[in-house]
Design a protein around this motif. Sequence first.
Motif, PDB file in Angstrom:
ATOM      1  N   MET A 234       0.818  -1.217   0.000  1.00  0.00           N
ATOM      2  CA  MET A 234       0.000   0.000   0.000  1.00  0.00           C
ATOM      3  C   MET A 234       0.840   1.250   0.000  1.00  0.00           C
ATOM      4  O   MET A 234       1.020   1.914   1.020  1.00  0.00           O
ATOM      5  CB  MET A 234      -0.891   0.042   1.253  1.00  0.00           C
ATOM      6  CG  MET A 234      -2.319  -0.342   1.014  1.00  0.00           C
ATOM      7  SD  MET A 234      -3.374   0.670   2.040  1.00  0.00           S
ATOM      8  CE  MET A 234      -4.626  -0.537   2.442  1.00  0.00           C
ATOM      9  N   GLY A 235       1.445   1.547  -1.101  1.00  0.00           N
ATOM     10  CA  GLY A 235       2.172   2.803  -1.226  1.00  0.00           C
ATOM     11  C   GLY A 235       3.369   2.919  -0.309  1.00  0.00           C
ATOM     12  O   GLY A 235       3.689   4.000   0.174  1.00  0.00           O
ATOM     13  N   ASN A 236       4.034   1.812  -0.039  1.00  0.00           N
ATOM     14  CA  ASN A 236       5.136   1.895   0.911  1.00  0.00           C
ATOM     15  C   ASN A 236       6.383   2.555   0.341  1.00  0.00           C
ATOM     16  O   ASN A 236       7.245   3.003   1.064  1.00  0.00           O
ATOM     17  CB  ASN A 236       5.486   0.515   1.483  1.00  0.00           C
ATOM     18  CG  ASN A 236       5.318  -0.585   0.431  1.00  0.00           C
ATOM     19  OD1 ASN A 236       5.122  -0.279  -0.751  1.00  0.00           O
ATOM     20  ND2 ASN A 236       5.410  -1.828   0.844  1.00  0.00           N
ATOM     21  N   GLU A 237       6.450   2.612  -0.978  1.00  0.00           N
ATOM     22  CA  GLU A 237       7.584   3.331  -1.556  1.00  0.00           C
ATOM     23  C   GLU A 237       7.366   4.836  -1.448  1.00  0.00           C
ATOM     24  O   GLU A 237       8.295   5.627  -1.477  1.00  0.00           O
ATOM     25  CB  GLU A 237       7.757   2.936  -3.031  1.00  0.00           C
ATOM     26  CG  GLU A 237       9.128   3.268  -3.574  1.00  0.00           C
ATOM     27  CD  GLU A 237       9.159   3.077  -5.067  1.00  0.00           C
ATOM     28  OE1 GLU A 237       8.926   4.071  -5.778  1.00  0.00           O
ATOM     29  OE2 GLU A 237       9.390   1.940  -5.527  1.00  0.00           O
ATOM     30  N   ASN A 238       6.072   5.185  -1.327  1.00  0.00           N
ATOM     31  CA  ASN A 238       5.702   6.572  -1.055  1.00  0.00           C
ATOM     32  C   ASN A 238       6.160   7.593  -2.069  1.00  0.00           C
ATOM     33  O   ASN A 238       6.408   8.742  -1.725  1.00  0.00           O
ATOM     34  CB  ASN A 238       6.208   6.985   0.328  1.00  0.00           C
ATOM     35  CG  ASN A 238       5.110   6.770   1.355  1.00  0.00           C
ATOM     36  OD1 ASN A 238       4.233   5.936   1.138  1.00  0.00           O
ATOM     37  ND2 ASN A 238       5.139   7.534   2.418  1.00  0.00           N
ATOM     38  N   SER A 239       6.285   7.204  -3.321  1.00  0.00           N
ATOM     39  CA  SER A 239       6.513   8.215  -4.333  1.00  0.00           C
ATOM     40  C   SER A 239       5.260   8.313  -5.189  1.00  0.00           C
ATOM     41  O   SER A 239       4.728   7.313  -5.645  1.00  0.00           O
ATOM     42  CB  SER A 239       7.723   7.844  -5.188  1.00  0.00           C
ATOM     43  OG  SER A 239       7.460   6.699  -5.949  1.00  0.00           O
ATOM     44  N   TYR A 240       4.800   9.525  -5.360  1.00  0.00           N
ATOM     45  CA  TYR A 240       3.565   9.734  -6.098  1.00  0.00           C
ATOM     46  C   TYR A 240       3.743   9.464  -7.578  1.00  0.00           C
ATOM     47  O   TYR A 240       4.805   9.717  -8.155  1.00  0.00           O
ATOM     48  CB  TYR A 240       3.097  11.185  -5.934  1.00  0.00           C
ATOM     49  CG  TYR A 240       2.398  11.466  -4.636  1.00  0.00           C
ATOM     50  CD1 TYR A 240       1.279  10.746  -4.260  1.00  0.00           C
ATOM     51  CD2 TYR A 240       2.856  12.481  -3.800  1.00  0.00           C
ATOM     52  CE1 TYR A 240       0.628  11.025  -3.073  1.00  0.00           C
ATOM     53  CE2 TYR A 240       2.199  12.776  -2.613  1.00  0.00           C
ATOM     54  CZ  TYR A 240       1.090  12.039  -2.260  1.00  0.00           C
ATOM     55  OH  TYR A 240       0.440  12.318  -1.097  1.00  0.00           O
ATOM     56  N   ASN A 241       2.688   8.974  -8.185  1.00  0.00           N
ATOM     57  CA  ASN A 241       2.578   8.902  -9.634  1.00  0.00           C
ATOM     58  C   ASN A 241       1.666  10.044 -10.056  1.00  0.00           C
ATOM     59  O   ASN A 241       0.454   9.953  -9.887  1.00  0.00           O
ATOM     60  CB  ASN A 241       1.985   7.549 -10.039  1.00  0.00           C
ATOM     61  CG  ASN A 241       1.793   7.424 -11.539  1.00  0.00           C
ATOM     62  OD1 ASN A 241       1.571   8.416 -12.241  1.00  0.00           O
ATOM     63  ND2 ASN A 241       1.884   6.205 -12.028  1.00  0.00           N
ATOM     64  N   PRO A 242       2.218  11.128 -10.598  1.00  0.00           N
ATOM     65  CA  PRO A 242       1.420  12.335 -10.808  1.00  0.00           C
ATOM     66  C   PRO A 242       0.568  12.294 -12.068  1.00  0.00           C
ATOM     67  O   PRO A 242       0.023  13.319 -12.466  1.00  0.00           O
ATOM     68  CB  PRO A 242       2.491  13.423 -10.915  1.00  0.00           C
ATOM     69  CG  PRO A 242       3.658  12.719 -11.501  1.00  0.00           C
ATOM     70  CD  PRO A 242       3.606  11.291 -11.035  1.00  0.00           C
ATOM     71  N   HIS A 243       0.445  11.123 -12.695  1.00  0.00           N
ATOM     72  CA  HIS A 243      -0.357  11.031 -13.915  1.00  0.00           C
ATOM     73  C   HIS A 243      -1.735  10.429 -13.677  1.00  0.00           C
ATOM     74  O   HIS A 243      -2.595  10.509 -14.526  1.00  0.00           O
ATOM     75  CB  HIS A 243       0.379  10.195 -14.967  1.00  0.00           C
ATOM     76  CG  HIS A 243       1.774  10.673 -15.224  1.00  0.00           C
ATOM     77  ND1 HIS A 243       2.862  10.163 -14.571  1.00  0.00           N
ATOM     78  CD2 HIS A 243       2.227  11.661 -16.024  1.00  0.00           C
ATOM     79  CE1 HIS A 243       3.951  10.789 -14.990  1.00  0.00           C
ATOM     80  NE2 HIS A 243       3.597  11.707 -15.862  1.00  0.00           N
ATOM     81  N   ILE A 244      -1.894   9.803 -12.526  1.00  0.00           N
ATOM     82  CA  ILE A 244      -3.131   9.066 -12.264  1.00  0.00           C
ATOM     83  C   ILE A 244      -3.622   9.367 -10.857  1.00  0.00           C
ATOM     84  O   ILE A 244      -2.853   9.338  -9.898  1.00  0.00           O
ATOM     85  CB  ILE A 244      -2.892   7.549 -12.419  1.00  0.00           C
ATOM     86  CG1 ILE A 244      -2.508   7.220 -13.860  1.00  0.00           C
ATOM     87  CG2 ILE A 244      -4.142   6.769 -12.020  1.00  0.00           C
ATOM     88  CD1 ILE A 244      -1.477   6.151 -13.984  1.00  0.00           C
ATOM     89  N   SER A 245      -4.905   9.643 -10.743  1.00  0.00           N
ATOM     90  CA  SER A 245      -5.486   9.884  -9.431  1.00  0.00           C
ATOM     91  C   SER A 245      -6.711   8.988  -9.229  1.00  0.00           C
ATOM     92  O   SER A 245      -7.236   8.411 -10.174  1.00  0.00           O
ATOM     93  CB  SER A 245      -5.900  11.351  -9.284  1.00  0.00           C
ATOM     94  OG  SER A 245      -6.955  11.659 -10.176  1.00  0.00           O
TER      95      SER A 245
END
Lengths: 236, 236
Positions: free
Chosen positions: B1-12
Amino acid sequence: MGNENSYNPHISVDCVVFGFDGEKLKVLLTERTIEERTELTNNKKMPGSVIFNDEDLDDAASRVLNELTGLKNIYLSQFKSFGNPSRTSNPRDIHWLEKTTRLKIGRIVTVPYVALIKIDRKIVLNAADTSVNWYDVNEIAHMHLAFDHNEIIRNGLEHIRHRLDLEPHLLFELLPRKFTISQLRALYDVVNQTRSDVRNFQKKVAQMTYLVMLEEVEEGVPHRAARLYKYKRKNP
Amino acid sequence: MGNENSYNPHISVDCVVFGFDGEKLKVLLTERTIEERTELTNNKKMPGSVIFNDEDLDDAASRVLNELTGLKNIYLSQFKSFGNPSRTSNPRDIHWLEKTTRLKIGRIVTVPYVALIKIDRKIVLNAADTSVNWYDVNEIAHMHLAFDHNEIIRNGLEHIRHRLDLEPHLLFELLPRKFTISQLRALYDVVNQTRSDVRNFQKKVAQMTYLVMLEEVEEGVPHRAARLYKYKRKNP
DNA sequence: ACAAAAGTGTTTGGAGTACACCCATGA
DNA sequence: TCATGGGTGTACTCCAAACACTTTTGT
């Protein structure tokens, strides 16, 4: 429509293209014809593409169909997206994508569409290294497609069943312009997984105001020829 | 669940959160409480977030709801995505996004979900600079929301109407644990835009094997108290 | 006692389902 | 003439919809 022509490698569209051959529901799959024919068999896939940066999703789906088949004005209906991070984890899939897009591919969220086409429309292939074929929708469950395309097709089938239930006139997207009641019934049954009674189906058809009986019958059949009908859009 | 914690700014992901107050269908909207209160009014929006790079879409939607409200195990159903390139063209929307994500934002495709929650569950706000409120779903049409959130909510409403039609037991996600037949009927009617007959509705209810009558009645009403019922999942 | 909502049956029309035989045509 | 599908009617069941009065309780 993608006039800037730079790919957005994070988002793709895929099309579950349905056709009806008079008996079975079919799905159109593409296959690379060159290279790697000896390896495992997941080289069949749905028509699809990553989108262009300035391209709407619906436009991208239309473009994919047009590029592949030459067809335009196809009925399209988007359904729920697939974005599991591991969906692009198969190295073969990635390798193929990077080769065709010439982009470094990481994770891709795909936006799937169902397309309905008349199976008798002739498909004009644009891509030389790709072939397309119709496959029985029930056989696909036993085939190994690229990415998560098996799952997407399953969902697409469910989706179009609901759509056809809500808007029965969409059935005519799958039939030739002139058709018999038997053909319509066969399609209806294959979509709804039923086995309609012939007489009851005639009654149902009689209530469809958007069906018009033609002064023509089918030809070349080795038995009594059936009456032809056509679909009349708009209202009575 | 998002543990790398870097956003993907192309998809919400965005959530159309529905609740039922006994009379109207409500939608949960968030609003920035600080800064810019004087400018135009499109600062209300649905709960949403860009996804993490290694995060599944469903997980992202759950995360958004949990971060905002503290709630878990919410019913979620994804519907069709929105990716028109111009949807992120309003500078105010972009400015806000870039401020919260600290990323350069270009085009974003959003994957929307409908969420159903019991309106009496207390919401615990995590974000200090944000408030949340319930709005009548019919009033929202006349409000100016950020991005294309008006359109998404319209589509979400249609989507959940179909879902509730196919799976009526989802209605109970919107009702308190104990409820009266009148409440159930009011909800049914608001969802289906009908006005059910009281007696016919009792008949319908009598056939719902998953409803159990309790030995309790409602309290504090200035008239005859109605019997309480609860929903029993699983089968008889 | 009165206001306010709870709770309770019957009738009717339309839709879906089951069911069997004669007809038209090409080979 | 025969094989093959085309085309037709009736009876039953079930579900949805219309419709009005009595009961319970709090004020």
